[in-house]
Structures are given as structure tokens and as C-alpha cells.
Write an enzyme that holds these catalytic residues in place. Structure first.
Site, PDB file in Angstrom:
ATOM      1  N   GLY A 166      21.297  37.555  58.642  1.00 18.51           N
ATOM      2  CA  GLY A 166      22.222  36.713  57.877  1.00 18.51           C
ATOM      3  C   GLY A 166      23.670  37.029  58.236  1.00 18.51           C
ATOM      4  N   ARG A 207      17.738  34.394  63.490  1.00 15.15           N
ATOM      5  CA  ARG A 207      16.538  35.190  63.191  1.00 15.15           C
ATOM      6  C   ARG A 207      15.585  34.888  64.338  1.00 15.15           C
ATOM      7  NH1 ARG A 207      17.717  37.170  57.976  1.00 15.15           N
ATOM      8  NH2 ARG A 207      18.959  35.718  56.767  1.00 15.15           N
ATOM      9  N   ASP A 236      18.717  45.353  57.571  1.00 21.85           N
ATOM     10  CA  ASP A 236      17.595  46.249  57.876  1.00 21.85           C
ATOM     11  C   ASP A 236      16.634  45.681  58.924  1.00 21.85           C
ATOM     12  OD1 ASP A 236      16.717  44.356  56.084  1.00 21.85           O
ATOM     13  OD2 ASP A 236      15.617  45.757  54.811  1.00 21.85           O
ATOM     14  N   THR A 278      25.655  43.069  56.069  1.00 22.08           N
ATOM     15  CA  THR A 278      24.832  42.210  55.212  1.00 22.08           C
ATOM     16  C   THR A 278      25.496  42.117  53.847  1.00 22.08           C
ATOM     17  OG1 THR A 278      22.747  42.073  53.979  1.00 22.08           O
ATOM     18  CG2 THR A 278      23.322  44.233  54.793  1.00 22.08           C
ATOM     19  N   ASP A 299      24.102  41.918  51.165  1.00 20.87           N
ATOM     20  CA  ASP A 299      23.217  42.482  50.136  1.00 20.87           C
ATOM     21  C   ASP A 299      23.549  43.916  49.720  1.00 20.87           C
ATOM     22  OD1 ASP A 299      21.785  40.190  49.974  1.00 20.87           O
ATOM     23  OD2 ASP A 299      20.227  40.819  51.379  1.00 20.87           O
ATOM     24  N   ASP A 317      22.459  46.771  50.727  1.00 18.36           N
ATOM     25  CA  ASP A 317      21.197  47.455  50.414  1.00 18.36           C
ATOM     26  C   ASP A 317      20.734  48.390  51.532  1.00 18.36           C
ATOM     27  OD1 ASP A 317      20.637  45.521  52.252  1.00 18.36           O
ATOM     28  OD2 ASP A 317      18.918  44.682  51.206  1.00 18.36           O
ATOM     29  N   ARG A 350      17.683  38.525  47.328  1.00 18.45           N
ATOM     30  CA  ARG A 350      16.224  38.417  47.170  1.00 18.45           C
ATOM     31  C   ARG A 350      15.609  39.762  46.806  1.00 18.45           C
ATOM     32  NH1 ARG A 350      15.850  35.487  51.964  1.00 18.45           N
ATOM     33  NH2 ARG A 350      16.540  33.440  51.342  1.00 18.45           N
TER      34      ARG A 350
HETATM   35  P1  ATP Z   1      19.906  40.256  56.280  1.00 21.89           P
HETATM   36  O1  ATP Z   1      19.899  41.519  55.477  1.00 21.89           O
HETATM   37  O2  ATP Z   1      21.199  39.529  56.189  1.00 21.89           O
HETATM   38  O3  ATP Z   1      18.712  39.383  56.072  1.00 21.89           O
HETATM   39  P2  ATP Z   1      18.610  41.340  58.592  1.00 21.89           P
HETATM   40  O4  ATP Z   1      19.131  42.029  59.793  1.00 21.89           O
HETATM   41  O5  ATP Z   1      17.740  42.140  57.669  1.00 21.89           O
HETATM   42  O6  ATP Z   1      19.853  40.724  57.835  1.00 21.89           O
HETATM   43  P3  ATP Z   1      16.334  39.828  59.519  1.00 21.89           P
HETATM   44  O7  ATP Z   1      16.157  38.370  59.778  1.00 21.89           O
HETATM   45  O8  ATP Z   1      15.361  40.533  58.661  1.00 21.89           O
HETATM   46  O9  ATP Z   1      17.835  40.015  59.028  1.00 21.89           O
HETATM   47  O10 ATP Z   1      16.309  40.564  60.946  1.00 21.89           O
HETATM   48  C1  ATP Z   1      17.152  40.107  61.996  1.00 21.89           C
HETATM   49  C2  ATP Z   1      16.381  40.066  63.276  1.00 21.89           C
HETATM   50  O11 ATP Z   1      15.947  41.379  63.632  1.00 21.89           O
HETATM   51  C3  ATP Z   1      15.085  39.249  63.224  1.00 21.89           C
HETATM   52  O12 ATP Z   1      15.334  37.877  63.339  1.00 21.89           O
HETATM   53  C4  ATP Z   1      14.360  39.811  64.437  1.00 21.89           C
HETATM   54  O13 ATP Z   1      14.850  39.235  65.632  1.00 21.89           O
HETATM   55  C5  ATP Z   1      14.754  41.286  64.403  1.00 21.89           C
HETATM   56  N1  ATP Z   1      13.685  42.067  63.762  1.00 21.89           N
HETATM   57  C6  ATP Z   1      13.400  42.191  62.460  1.00 21.89           C
HETATM   58  N2  ATP Z   1      12.305  42.951  62.258  1.00 21.89           N
HETATM   59  C7  ATP Z   1      11.877  43.315  63.496  1.00 21.89           C
HETATM   60  C8  ATP Z   1      10.790  44.095  63.986  1.00 21.89           C
HETATM   61  N3  ATP Z   1       9.904  44.662  63.176  1.00 21.89           N
HETATM   62  N4  ATP Z   1      10.683  44.254  65.332  1.00 21.89           N
HETATM   63  C9  ATP Z   1      11.569  43.690  66.163  1.00 21.89           C
HETATM   64  N5  ATP Z   1      12.595  42.944  65.758  1.00 21.89           N
HETATM   65  C10 ATP Z   1      12.760  42.756  64.456  1.00 21.89           C
END
Ligand code: ATP
Length: 328
Positions: A14, A75, A106, A130, A132, A134, A176
Site C-alpha cells: 500500500g 501487489r 510486512d 505503511t 498502519d 504495525d 484491517r
Molecule cells: P501494507 O502494509 O501497506 O499492506 P505490505 O508491504 O504489507 O504493505 P503486501 O501486499 O502484503 O503489502 O506485500 C507487498 C508485496 O510483497 C506483495 O505484493 C508481494 O509482491 C510481496 N510479498 C508479500 N508476501 C510475500 C511472500 N511470502 N513471498 C514473497 N513476496 C511476498
């Protein structure tokens, strides 16, 4: 010691206000220290699609005040697969990139950790970005302060109209899995109740509190509901309360994506700049598979492994208790 020469930077997951000041700091700190810097578009998607471009100090002019991210974000499902990671690695090798700064949450860090274990010759530093708030390892994440200020501004306006009409508003805010925005905004706006994913709130108890507020001559009430609250969503909660609390006219507002946008606050501009600067300095010193964060107003480095597995982020109990008492 491993010496890096060419640095890639990406934003993933995000978007969060403060990512642009961070990109600016990464690019300029890298160039100042003699590195080549490459911008990777749309997070891990850009690694797989080879969507990258050389950046110079002027590539990041006048972006401190911009929300969103000039590198765009995504994503990316393919990066979760071994095949996707291999394509990303081959593209990085072909470009001669030997270090990465990944700005995200994360999920982004989980991907970075897996990638770095598979391909240790690419050094990786995470920056917590992020709304969040968190992530373990940083008291504040990029975007949280701006998003909270945006929510507070919106709720102040809602309070004006709520007060004029003796209304009870249920306001859904983002989060969330995290009640961080809801809790801070609740303290700032004097919410009569704050419903969070981290803490179960019985609807009966909420109804009793709202009735007590009426009894105490409150002319309006605001209930902030984080998206992830377990009571079935803001409309459902409002319907259940409406049956029991008769005096107030009840309204629901979902703040939605406006919470992500907007110019980063002064706090997020400073934080983004500090974290971007620190991430590049750490990579130059040979760090990898870690994240930079802010703890007690100092930059601290935490391993991604620890940030992701050993500790769970906890909301401040004292704020929760205080918010209840101050809204009697
Ligand atoms: P936010 O907290 O804003 O949602 P985020 O970094 O947690 O941010 P995610 O969509 O969960 O957002 O993760 C971002 C990207 O990281 C995913 O679209 C994917 O490309 C990669 N990613 C997440 N989990 C994995 C995983 N287990 N293995 C490899 N890549 C991953």
C-alpha cells in the site's frame, strides 16, 4: 567487506505519504556516496518486468511534498513464486544492481527476507512504509502520522455537523489488522468509543456507554470503528445500536481511500528522509537483510527475521484506557 556499487530502490504494497521524501533521500544519499541509483517501478513487479530507470539528484526534485509514490507501487503475486524471484534476480544481475532499498509493510519485508536468503549477493534494507503503524522495529512507520492527521481533520468536520443535529456518527477508518489510526484519531477527536481489531468490544457495553453519554447531556457522539474490528462492520454495528439508542439520529461515514492520499506531514517528511538516508548508509557499511526504524527518536537497525517473526506489535494500553476515561 562487501562493497556495493549500484543501488535499486522500490516502493511496494500500500502507498503511504512519506514514501517520496524517502525515495529522495535514498537517491541523493546514494549518489553523494558514489553509488549509481536505479528506480524500480511498481515494487517487485518492476523487478520481474525489468521496469527500471537510472536516477540522478534531479529525478527527485520537488517531490518532498507529494503524496503517493513517484515509483508507483503494486501487489505482485508472481514475486511470491520461486520462478518470479529467479526472473527478478536475473534482471538485477543484468543491470549490475547489487543492493536494494525496499519501502513497504510486512508483506514487502517478507518478500525481501525470502529473496535475500535465496540470493545473498543482493544486499537488502527495508524501510517501514505503511499507514498502519504495525511493524516491530520502528515506533512509527512512514505515512501513519499523515493518515492520522487526515482522519482527524475529517472527523473534526463530522463533529461539527453531528453536534448541530444531535447525531451519533459511526466512522470507519483504515486498519484491517491494526487499530493504530483509530486509536490516535479517537484520542485527538474525543471519540465516545473506539473499536479496534486488537481489542474485543461487546456491543452491549457500547450501547450502555452511549446511553450514559446521552444521560450526561452529550449533544453528539462519535464512534470510530477500525476496518478490522470483529463486530461485523460499521453498518451492522450501527443497525444494532440504532435498535437500542433511540434519541440520537444515527449516521455512518466510511472515510476510505482519502486516508492514503495527501501531502506528507512535516513528521513524515523528516522520518522518510532519516530512514532513507540511514538505509543507504547501512548498506554501504555492509548491512543486509535488515530494516531501519525509529526507536526513542534514534535510528535503529533490526533484522528482518526478528521484525517479522519474533515480536508482535502491540497497541498502547495506556492510550486505550485514557481515551475511555477522557470521553466520559
Ligand atoms: P501494507 O502494509 O501497506 O499492506 P505490505 O508491504 O504489507 O504493505 P503486501 O501486499 O502484503 O503489502 O506485500 C507487498 C508485496 O510483497 C506483495 O505484493 C508481494 O509482491 C510481496 N510479498 C508479500 N508476501 C510475500 C511472500 N511470502 N513471498 C514473497 N513476496 C511476498
Amino acid at each position: 567487506m562487501y562493497k556495493i556499487t549500484k543501488l535499486g530502490v522500490l516502493t511496494s504494497g500500500g502507498d503511504a505519504p512519506g514514501m517520496n521524501p524517502c525515495i529522495r533521500a535514498v537517491v541523493r544519499t546514494g549518489i553523494y556516496n558514489g553509488l549509481q541509483v536505479v528506480g524500480i517501478r511498481k515494487g517487485y513487479q518492476g523487478l520481474i518486468e525489468n521496469d527500471m530507470y537510472d536516477m540522478g539528484p534531479r529525478s527527485v526534485s520537488n517531490i518532498l511534498n507529494l503524496g503517493g509514490t513517484i515509483l508507483k507501487t503494486a501487489r505482485c503475486l508472481e514475486f511470491r513464486t520461486d520462478e518470479g524471484m529467479e526472473i527478478a534476480y536475473q534482471n538485477l544481475k543484468a543491470q549490475g544492481i547489487d543492493a536494494l532499498v525496499v519501502i513497504g509493510g510486512d508483506g514487502t519485508f517478507t518478500g525481501a527476507l525470502r529473496f535475500s536468503k535465496k540470493y545473498p549477493d543482493i544486499h537488502v534494507m527495508g524501510v517501514p512504509g505503511t499507514i498502519d503503524n504495525d511493524l516491530y522495529g520502528s515506533t512509527y512507520t512512514l505515512g501513519f502520522d499523515t493518515a492520522t492527521n487526515t482522519v482527524v481533520e475529517a472527523i473534526d468536520k463530522i463533529r461539527d455537523t453531528a453536534d448541530a443535529h444531535d447525531r451519533l456518527f459511526f466512522i470507519e477508518v483504515m486498519g484491517r489488522d491494526s487499530g493504530a489510526i483509530a486509536l490516535r484519531a479517537g484520542v485527538c477527536c474525543g471519540a465516545e468509543a473506539i473499536l479496534l481489531p486488537e481489542k474485543a468490544t461487546a456491543i452491549d457495553e457500547l450501547i450502555e456507554n452511549l446511553k450514559a453519554g446521552q444521560h450526561n447531556k452529550k449533544s453528539s457522539s462519535i464512534v470510530i470503528v477500525a476496518e478490522g474490528d470483529k463486530n461485523g462492520g460499521v453498518y451492522d454495528i450501527a443497525r444494532r445500536v440504532q435498535k437500542e439508542v433511540k434519541v440520537y439520529d444515527i449516521k455512518v461515514t466510511i472515510l476510505g481511500h482519502l486516508q492514503r492520499g495527501g501531502s506528507p506531514s512535516a513528521f513524515d517528511r523528516v522520518l522518510g528522509s532519516r530512514l532513507g538516508y540511514a538505509a543507504v548508509k547501512a548498506l554501504i557499511k555492509g548491512h543486509t537483510r535488515e530494516m531501519v526504524g525509529l526507536q526513542a527518536n534514534y535510528i535503529k537497525i533490526t533484522s528482518l527475521e526478528e521484525a517479522l517473526t519474533e515480536h508482535e506489535f502491540k497497541l498502547e494500553e495506556d492510550l486505550m484506557e485514557m481515551a475511555d476515561i477522557l470521553s466520559i
